[in-house]
Design a protein around this motif. Structure first.
Motif, mmCIF file in Angstrom:
data_model
loop_
_atom_site.group_PDB
_atom_site.id
_atom_site.type_symbol
_atom_site.label_atom_id
_atom_site.label_comp_id
_atom_site.label_asym_id
_atom_site.label_seq_id
_atom_site.Cartn_x
_atom_site.Cartn_y
_atom_site.Cartn_z
ATOM 1 N N ALA A 49 -2.217 -0.557 -0.599
ATOM 2 C CA ALA A 49 -1.186 0.370 -0.102
ATOM 3 C C ALA A 49 -1.860 1.702 0.183
ATOM 4 O O ALA A 49 -2.814 2.077 -0.500
ATOM 5 C CB ALA A 49 -0.078 0.548 -1.130
ATOM 6 N N LEU A 109 -1.135 5.890 1.159
ATOM 7 C CA LEU A 109 -0.204 7.009 1.309
ATOM 8 C C LEU A 109 -0.820 8.059 2.232
ATOM 9 O O LEU A 109 -1.919 8.547 1.988
ATOM 10 C CB LEU A 109 0.093 7.660 -0.053
ATOM 11 C CG LEU A 109 0.996 8.899 0.007
ATOM 12 C CD1 LEU A 109 2.406 8.550 0.472
ATOM 13 C CD2 LEU A 109 1.051 9.596 -1.357
ATOM 14 N N TYR A 160 2.704 4.441 3.540
ATOM 15 C CA TYR A 160 3.737 5.367 3.083
ATOM 16 C C TYR A 160 3.371 6.786 3.523
ATOM 17 O O TYR A 160 2.214 7.061 3.847
ATOM 18 C CB TYR A 160 3.855 5.293 1.551
ATOM 19 C CG TYR A 160 4.393 3.955 1.084
ATOM 20 C CD1 TYR A 160 5.711 3.813 0.682
ATOM 21 C CD2 TYR A 160 3.581 2.815 1.094
ATOM 22 C CE1 TYR A 160 6.216 2.575 0.287
ATOM 23 C CE2 TYR A 160 4.074 1.575 0.699
ATOM 24 C CZ TYR A 160 5.387 1.462 0.302
ATOM 25 O OH TYR A 160 5.894 0.244 -0.075
ATOM 26 N N ALA A 209 8.471 4.632 2.861
ATOM 27 C CA ALA A 209 7.686 3.617 3.564
ATOM 28 C C ALA A 209 7.813 3.865 5.055
ATOM 29 O O ALA A 209 8.914 4.103 5.566
ATOM 30 C CB ALA A 209 8.207 2.220 3.226
ATOM 31 N N MET A 226 5.126 2.458 -3.995
ATOM 32 C CA MET A 226 3.864 1.742 -3.783
ATOM 33 C C MET A 226 3.547 0.824 -4.963
ATOM 34 O O MET A 226 3.060 -0.283 -4.784
ATOM 35 C CB MET A 226 2.719 2.742 -3.545
ATOM 36 C CG MET A 226 2.786 3.381 -2.163
ATOM 37 S SD MET A 226 1.287 4.287 -1.725
ATOM 38 C CE MET A 226 1.365 5.631 -2.863
ATOM 39 N N CYS A 227 3.835 1.295 -6.169
ATOM 40 C CA CYS A 227 3.611 0.452 -7.352
ATOM 41 C C CYS A 227 4.453 -0.827 -7.261
ATOM 42 O O CYS A 227 3.979 -1.917 -7.567
ATOM 43 C CB CYS A 227 3.937 1.211 -8.632
ATOM 44 S SG CYS A 227 2.783 2.550 -8.964
ATOM 45 N N GLY A 277 3.066 -1.391 4.003
ATOM 46 C CA GLY A 277 2.001 -0.924 3.121
ATOM 47 C C GLY A 277 1.633 0.531 3.315
ATOM 48 O O GLY A 277 0.900 1.107 2.517
ATOM 49 N N ILE A 328 -4.471 1.583 -4.537
ATOM 50 C CA ILE A 328 -3.730 2.608 -3.777
ATOM 51 C C ILE A 328 -4.716 3.635 -3.241
ATOM 52 O O ILE A 328 -5.506 4.193 -3.999
ATOM 53 C CB ILE A 328 -2.689 3.312 -4.677
ATOM 54 C CG1 ILE A 328 -1.594 2.316 -5.104
ATOM 55 C CG2 ILE A 328 -2.074 4.508 -3.957
ATOM 56 C CD1 ILE A 328 -0.591 2.885 -6.095
ATOM 57 N N ALA A 388 7.229 8.060 -3.311
ATOM 58 C CA ALA A 388 6.307 7.151 -2.615
ATOM 59 C C ALA A 388 5.414 6.408 -3.601
ATOM 60 O O ALA A 388 5.157 5.206 -3.452
ATOM 61 C CB ALA A 388 5.457 7.936 -1.617
ATOM 62 N N TYR A 393 5.578 -2.167 -4.459
ATOM 63 C CA TYR A 393 5.037 -2.928 -3.324
ATOM 64 C C TYR A 393 3.822 -3.749 -3.769
ATOM 65 O O TYR A 393 3.635 -4.895 -3.354
ATOM 66 C CB TYR A 393 4.652 -1.959 -2.209
ATOM 67 C CG TYR A 393 3.947 -2.583 -1.025
ATOM 68 C CD1 TYR A 393 4.661 -3.236 -0.013
ATOM 69 C CD2 TYR A 393 2.552 -2.520 -0.907
ATOM 70 C CE1 TYR A 393 4.014 -3.797 1.074
ATOM 71 C CE2 TYR A 393 1.887 -3.081 0.170
ATOM 72 C CZ TYR A 393 2.618 -3.720 1.160
ATOM 73 O OH TYR A 393 1.965 -4.277 2.232
#
Lengths: 104, 551
Positions: free
Chosen positions: B181, B183, B364, B357, B392-393, B362, B10, B388, B395
């Protein structure tokens, strides 16, 4: 509005440089801090609170009504003194208890 | 300049309010590797550098998350997403309690209950809120933090995000960061418009001047759908210091009065934009300057105000002290700021789903970068960071590792060495920034026109911004910091074009000042109860109108 750093007082620890949210402070060749971009200061006073030797003064630009006073902070345990030095030599201090909430 | 490749699960771009909290949440709920890239230093970076006076989004006793949603919908005149607002409102109190556990001072009554200010606010000492959040992130074992690394763009190939590119301001390094992913927690955009104090104190502004719209620009460039950029935010602030007025209005009950001493706020209404509009209009009508009537407050109230401002906007306390015009004896002059794009206050930002998302798989967005949910403030940004991070976790459970193609890396290296070796431009990033702010001020509804614009003026604004974009190609950077300034300028120019396109698209005036269209001065609920969204494609901003769902 910006800051000035007293090079005689500065001990070169670099804490003000590290904390500045705008990356505006640098160390010179003698490892003394100076503000590289004085016009870009947001006035957050993070550097004042980091400085271990009170070498940094905060002031308001003349364009926003500043009259030459300078402010710095001094930590005393859980108390934070905000010390304002007026151009005529007068001093006023506002002490904030960091464990006390704002009333408003 | 050396190139360093990093691989992470991430990537969080921006270690501010939402970014730090997202990192903590992901670390506590997974064993994934998390990397925060912060262009300054997370200890005091972002909006909370000086502190914050109150938590403005909290569900007080007897109220429900739906009440908070209703308030936000009303303030935004219907242009906001109830689903997003509800999902964050449900988390406001839990994130507040977590912050208290971490050491945030919150005012309590004798029974141990939080003392409220109005229906949605609680009182705190927020001077150290950012160091607290930063400390929480730093303590996590699987969180790595790169300070002084400015992300210049994300990498999007094969219809997904694969990571990002960054430059280190300290050690001449170009970072290629592959991530599964990403953010966007970069905050909103300040500095698009000519500010209140355009000279030496140009950065004495309401919003963090170091938030340059980087995340928005990355999304726009790669065709992410963006929403409601026409709902600009303009804050009502103390003259000169641009310090908050809510503390005076809500804290000591100061009313807005004109130069004749008449209370004018009831005439215009009390939503955020109406408070600004009333002040502008009283000045236009010759009844300025306008003030918050603080005269007559007690000595004790005054002392409390001096301390409260030191905990969030120390300039105001210094101003009171050195001018000798203390608030108990002198009303505080107020004015509107220049417009900002900021998703924590209005509905501008990435178009996201309830997982935060974006429309790019992927990728965010949280906090000021995420659109559709105004009035989220600090606690709402924390809530979105949490939402988020958890998404993401999830995803990552099915997502493949991000991979950035070698050709793309080479292109980026070339672009950077171009700026470092350019030689013949008479301009600097600073000059072009001033030109951009002047163009936006004059033609896209800045302070100079009392926030008003028309289709014709917007066309002129766009023409000038496009020209500045071309000029920015030729800028020269002497070092990595100057290189960052070039990228920041280019981000702002990209955001400006989207703002202009959105302002032009909404053919009505729904929010005074925020979007004051002189060609269409009335609100039109029949036609314009819609979201104005956009996608940037092949050099054009394509406008997409989406219905506001009514329950």
């Amino acid at each position: 509005m910006s800051i000035e750093i007293n090079k005689q007082k500065c001990v070169g620890c670099g804490k003000c440089r590290d904390v500045c949210p705008g990356t505006l402070i640098a160390l010179d060749e003698n490892k003394r801090a100076y503000i590289k971009y004085p016009r870009d200061c947001w006035g957050c006073t993070s550097c004042l609170k980091e400085c271990p030797v009170q070498a940094i003064r905060f002031y308001l630009g003349a364009d926003m009504g500043g009259t030459g006073s300078r402010m710095h902070t001094l930590k005393r345990g859980e108390l934070l003194d905000w010390i304002i030095e007026f151009p005529d030599g007068g001093i006023t201090t506002v002490t904030v208890d960091t464990k006390e909430s704002n009333k408003y | 300049m050396k190139t360093e490749k990093i691989r992470t699960d991430i990537l969080i771009i921006g270690g501010g309010t939402a970014g730090c909290y997202a990192a903590v949440t992901a670390a506590e709920n997974s064993d994934k590797n998390i990397l925060i890239c912060e262009k300054a230093h997370i200890k005091r970076s972002g909006c909370l550098a000086a502190g914050v006076n109150a938590l403005n989004a909290y569900i007080t006793e007897g109220r429900t998350p739906q009440d908070y949603v209703d308030y936000c919908m009303k303030d935004a005149a219907g242009i906001a997403r109830e689903d997003l607002l509800l999902s964050l409102s449900e988390r406001l109190n839990a994130v507040t309690e977590r912050l208290e556990k971490e050491g945030l001072v919150i005012l309590k009554d004798a029974k141990g209950k939080y003392v409220t200010r109005g229906n949605r606010n609680i009182k705190i000492n927020g001077e150290n809120i950012k160091p607290l959040l930063a400390g929480m992130a730093e303590r996590q074992k699987n969180v790595r933090i790169l300070n002084r690394v400015n992300i210049i763009d994300i990498s999007v190939t094969g219809n997904r995000v694969n990571g990002a590119f960054g430059i280190s301001i300290e050690n001449d390094t170009f970072y290629v960061i592959e991530a599964s992913a990403v953010l966007i927690a970069t905050g909103g955009a300040a500095g698009l418009y000519r500010p209140n104090n355009p000279g030496f104190s140009r950065h004495k502004m309401w919003y963090c001047p170091f938030n340059t719209g980087a995340g928005y620009a990355m999304g726009i460039r790669h065709g992410a759908e963006m929403t409601t950029f026409e709902m600009r935010f303009i804050a009502l602030r103390c003259k000169n210091t641009i310090a908050p007025t809510g503390t005076l209005a809500q804290g000591v009950g100061a009313k807005q009065v004109n130069a004749l001493g008449e209370v004018y706020e009831q005439k215009y209404g009390l939503t955020t934009s109406e408070r600004v509009y009333g002040t502008v209009n009283e000045n236009v009508q010759g009844r300025g300057p306008c003030y918050l009537r603080t005269s007559g407050i007690t000595e004790e109230q005054e002392q409390s105000l001096l301390k409260a401002y030191l905990n969030m906007a120390p300039s105001q306390t210094l101003h009171w002290a050195e001018s000798g015009e203390m608030p108990s004896g002198h009303d505080v002059e107020i004015e509107g700021t220049e417009p900002y794009i900021v998703g924590g206050h209005t509905a501008s930002g990435f178009w996201v789903d309830t997982d935060r998302a974006t429309t790019i798989p992927g990728l965010y967005a949280a906090g000021d970068a995420a659109g559709g949910a105004p009035q989220k403030y600090v606690t709402g940004a924390l809530a979105e960071g949490e939402i988020a991070a958890l998404a993401m976790c999830r995803y990552l459970e099915n997502g493949a590792a991000g991979k950035i193609p070698e050709e793309e890396i080479a292109l980026r290296e070339n672009e950077i060495s171009g700026f470092l070796s350019n030689g013949d431009s008479p301009y600097t990033a600073e000059q072009l920034e001033e030109a951009m702010q002047t163009a936006m001020d004059s033609y896209a509804g800045g302070i100079g026109t009392n926030y008003r614009f028309s289709e014709k003026t917007l066309d002129e604004a766009d023409r000038r911004i496009v020209q500045l974009q071309r000029l920015s190609d030729t800028l020269h950077a002497g070092d990595m910091q100057e290189l960052m300034y070039i990228y920041e300028l280019r981000e702002r120019l990209t955001v400006c074009r989207t703002v202009i396109a959105h302002l032009k698209a909404r053919q009505e005036t729904r929010w005074h000042c925020f979007a004051e269209n002189t060609d269409y001065p009335e609100r039109d609920d029949v036609k314009w109860s819609v979201f104005v969204n956009s996608r940037f494609e092949n050099g054009n901003t394509e406008i997409i109108l989406r219905r506001v769902k009514t329950p």
